[in-house]
Design a protein around this motif. Structure first.
Motif, PDB file in Angstrom:
ATOM      1  N   MET A 200     -33.200  22.698 -73.777  1.00  0.00           N
ATOM      2  CA  MET A 200     -32.817  21.409 -73.191  1.00  0.00           C
ATOM      3  C   MET A 200     -33.490  20.252 -73.923  1.00  0.00           C
ATOM      4  SD  MET A 200     -30.671  22.407 -71.039  1.00  0.00           S
ATOM      5  CE  MET A 200     -30.285  20.785 -70.381  1.00  0.00           C
ATOM      6  N   THR A 201     -34.729  20.459 -74.361  1.00  0.00           N
ATOM      7  CA  THR A 201     -35.415  19.414 -75.130  1.00  0.00           C
ATOM      8  C   THR A 201     -34.711  19.161 -76.453  1.00  0.00           C
ATOM      9  OG1 THR A 201     -37.551  20.014 -74.150  1.00  0.00           O
ATOM     10  CG2 THR A 201     -37.604  18.736 -76.180  1.00  0.00           C
ATOM     11  N   ALA A 202     -34.372  20.228 -77.161  1.00  0.00           N
ATOM     12  CA  ALA A 202     -33.667  20.074 -78.436  1.00  0.00           C
ATOM     13  C   ALA A 202     -32.330  19.363 -78.234  1.00  0.00           C
ATOM     14  CB  ALA A 202     -33.453  21.435 -79.084  1.00  0.00           C
ATOM     15  N   ALA A 203     -31.608  19.736 -77.176  1.00  0.00           N
ATOM     16  CA  ALA A 203     -30.328  19.075 -76.897  1.00  0.00           C
ATOM     17  C   ALA A 203     -30.533  17.600 -76.583  1.00  0.00           C
ATOM     18  CB  ALA A 203     -29.625  19.774 -75.726  1.00  0.00           C
ATOM     19  N   GLY A 204     -31.583  17.277 -75.811  1.00  0.00           N
ATOM     20  CA  GLY A 204     -31.857  15.881 -75.472  1.00  0.00           C
ATOM     21  C   GLY A 204     -32.227  15.047 -76.688  1.00  0.00           C
ATOM     22  N   PHE A 205     -33.041  15.609 -77.582  1.00  0.00           N
ATOM     23  CA  PHE A 205     -33.435  14.882 -78.787  1.00  0.00           C
ATOM     24  C   PHE A 205     -32.223  14.574 -79.661  1.00  0.00           C
ATOM     25  CE2 PHE A 205     -37.704  15.189 -77.644  1.00  0.00           C
ATOM     26  CZ  PHE A 205     -38.538  14.662 -78.613  1.00  0.00           C
ATOM     27  N   MET A 206     -31.286  15.529 -79.754  1.00  0.00           N
ATOM     28  CA  MET A 206     -30.084  15.286 -80.539  1.00  0.00           C
ATOM     29  C   MET A 206     -29.158  14.301 -79.831  1.00  0.00           C
ATOM     30  SD  MET A 206     -29.084  18.980 -82.216  1.00  0.00           S
ATOM     31  CE  MET A 206     -27.808  18.178 -83.166  1.00  0.00           C
ATOM     32  N   LEU A 207     -29.009  14.447 -78.512  1.00  0.00           N
ATOM     33  CA  LEU A 207     -28.097  13.593 -77.747  1.00  0.00           C
ATOM     34  C   LEU A 207     -28.514  12.137 -77.797  1.00  0.00           C
ATOM     35  CD1 LEU A 207     -25.664  13.446 -75.788  1.00  0.00           C
ATOM     36  CD2 LEU A 207     -27.280  13.824 -73.918  1.00  0.00           C
ATOM     37  N   PHE A 208     -29.819  11.876 -77.728  1.00  0.00           N
ATOM     38  CA  PHE A 208     -30.310  10.494 -77.709  1.00  0.00           C
ATOM     39  C   PHE A 208     -30.705   9.998 -79.097  1.00  0.00           C
ATOM     40  CE2 PHE A 208     -30.665  11.739 -73.308  1.00  0.00           C
ATOM     41  CZ  PHE A 208     -30.390  10.574 -72.617  1.00  0.00           C
ATOM     42  N   GLY A 209     -30.412  10.796 -80.136  1.00  0.00           N
ATOM     43  CA  GLY A 209     -30.651  10.341 -81.500  1.00  0.00           C
ATOM     44  C   GLY A 209     -32.112  10.216 -81.876  1.00  0.00           C
ATOM     45  N   LEU A 210     -32.975  10.997 -81.237  1.00  0.00           N
ATOM     46  CA  LEU A 210     -34.403  10.925 -81.548  1.00  0.00           C
ATOM     47  C   LEU A 210     -34.742  11.628 -82.856  1.00  0.00           C
ATOM     48  CD1 LEU A 210     -35.823  11.516 -77.970  1.00  0.00           C
ATOM     49  CD2 LEU A 210     -36.366   9.560 -79.414  1.00  0.00           C
ATOM     50  N   ALA A 211     -33.960  12.621 -83.247  1.00  0.00           N
ATOM     51  CA  ALA A 211     -34.243  13.374 -84.468  1.00  0.00           C
ATOM     52  C   ALA A 211     -32.969  14.063 -84.921  1.00  0.00           C
ATOM     53  CB  ALA A 211     -35.353  14.396 -84.224  1.00  0.00           C
TER      54      ALA A 211
END
Length: 331
Positions: A200-211
């Motif tokens: 879920m963290t990896a998905a969130g980072f990609m979804l919000f453009g963090l990395a």
């Protein structure tokens, strides 16, 4: 008679040595297969009631094969980005942590971990980057071992109980039960939820453009690591991401990402899932699990995360049994 006994001992030692030399290169995928089989066995039992034991094992193994194949593709595509991002995250975290006023022993341990974790990960990456056939071979061993464990679980269980020594059968059963409790808490509860939070963290980072993809996967791995630590948790990672978005001036995205982290990473999943899966302290002491995880990692690599806590829990069971025997013998 003594000569015959010596010969059989020598033959047994030679056979054990040959067996160990045969399985030692593939011990890690076998341990991973056993771990996955243990975690997914309740699902296998439910499916086996509908479609049969072998059909259920075949379906679950087919799904694992597809996931493993996708993992190998992702490994080949993103491993360098993951390595760089993870090293950066780890260095930043330990740099901050070592600025705190810590006891000398804790400070030395953190320094060693700060040096050892990136180095060990670098060794794993280089070992597999230049030998994808080796990774593929280990994946095949893992898949077949997983299928064999699911199909033959009941046979393996009965065989284990049948070879227990009669004179110490009660102690052996206690050790098996203690190992089961530790594995249940560590794998089905603690580690499984940690992996889901990492996804879920990896998905969130990609979804919000963090990395990018590699950085997002590294953030997911970091979440799993934090979830294995007391006091810390996945909230550290999503909080760092929210602070980063806040510093870039994107306050709305920072608020939405914080809400995403609370709902899908920590603490809401803990509140919902903990009553069902049990706390970390049930079946395994927090201190034992912490020492076992890091000691096992340093000694055995990443599979030591499983080996360490189980070994220490078995040791505590032996100590408790010895104390009980000693108390019974006191007049």
């Amino acid at each position: 008679m003594e000569l015959e006994t010596a010969v059989w001992i020598a033959i047994s030692l030679v056979v054990l040595y040959l067996v160990w030399e045969t399985i030692s290169p593939i011990i890690s995928p076998i341990i991973i297969a056993v771990t996955l089989a243990y975690i997914l066995y309740p699902l296998h039992e439910r499916l086996a009631e509908r479609m049969g034991n072998r059909a259920s094992a075949f379906v679950m193994t087919a799904v694992l094969t597809v996931v493993t194949f996708l993992f190998i593709i992702g490994f080949a595509l993103w491993i360098n980005d993951v390595k760089s991002s993870l090293a950066g995250y780890i260095n930043s975290f330990f740099t901050w942590l070592l600025t705190l006023n810590l006891p000398p022993t804790v400070y030395e341990l953190l320094q060693r971990l700060a040096q050892d974790i990136p180095r060990r990960f670098e060794e794993y990456v280089l070992g597999y980057t230049y030998s994808l056939p080796k990774l593929s071979l280990q994946a095949i061993v893992m898949v077949f071992s997983f299928y064999g464990m699911l199909v033959n679980t009941r046979v393996i269980r009965s065989e284990v109980y049948s070879i227990l020594p009669p004179e110490n059968r009660e102690l052996a059963i206690k050790l098996i039960e203690k190992a089961g409790e530790t594995l249940h808490t560590l794998l089905r509860g603690w580690l499984s939820v940690s992996v889901v939070k990492g996804i879920m963290t990896a998905a969130g980072f990609m979804l919000f453009g963090l990395a990018n993809a590699g950085g997002s996967i590294a953030a997911g791995i970091f979440t799993v690591i934090f979830e294995l630590l007391p006091v810390f948790g996945g909230w550290v990672v999503w909080l760092a991401g929210a602070v980063y978005l806040m510093n870039t001036g994107n306050h709305t995205a920072a608020l939405l990402f914080a809400l995403y982290g609370i709902a899908f990473i920590s603490p809401l999943p803990d509140i919902i899932l903990r009553p069902k899966l049990g706390t970390r302290e049930r079946g395994v002491n927090s201190l034992i699990s912490l020492v076992g995880i890091f000691g096992g990692y340093i000694a055995f690599g990443f599979v030591g995360i499983i080996i360490g806590p189980v070994a220490l829990s078995l040791l505590t069971t032996l100590v408790e049994e010895w104390k009980e025997i000693k108390e019974r013998n006191v007049p």
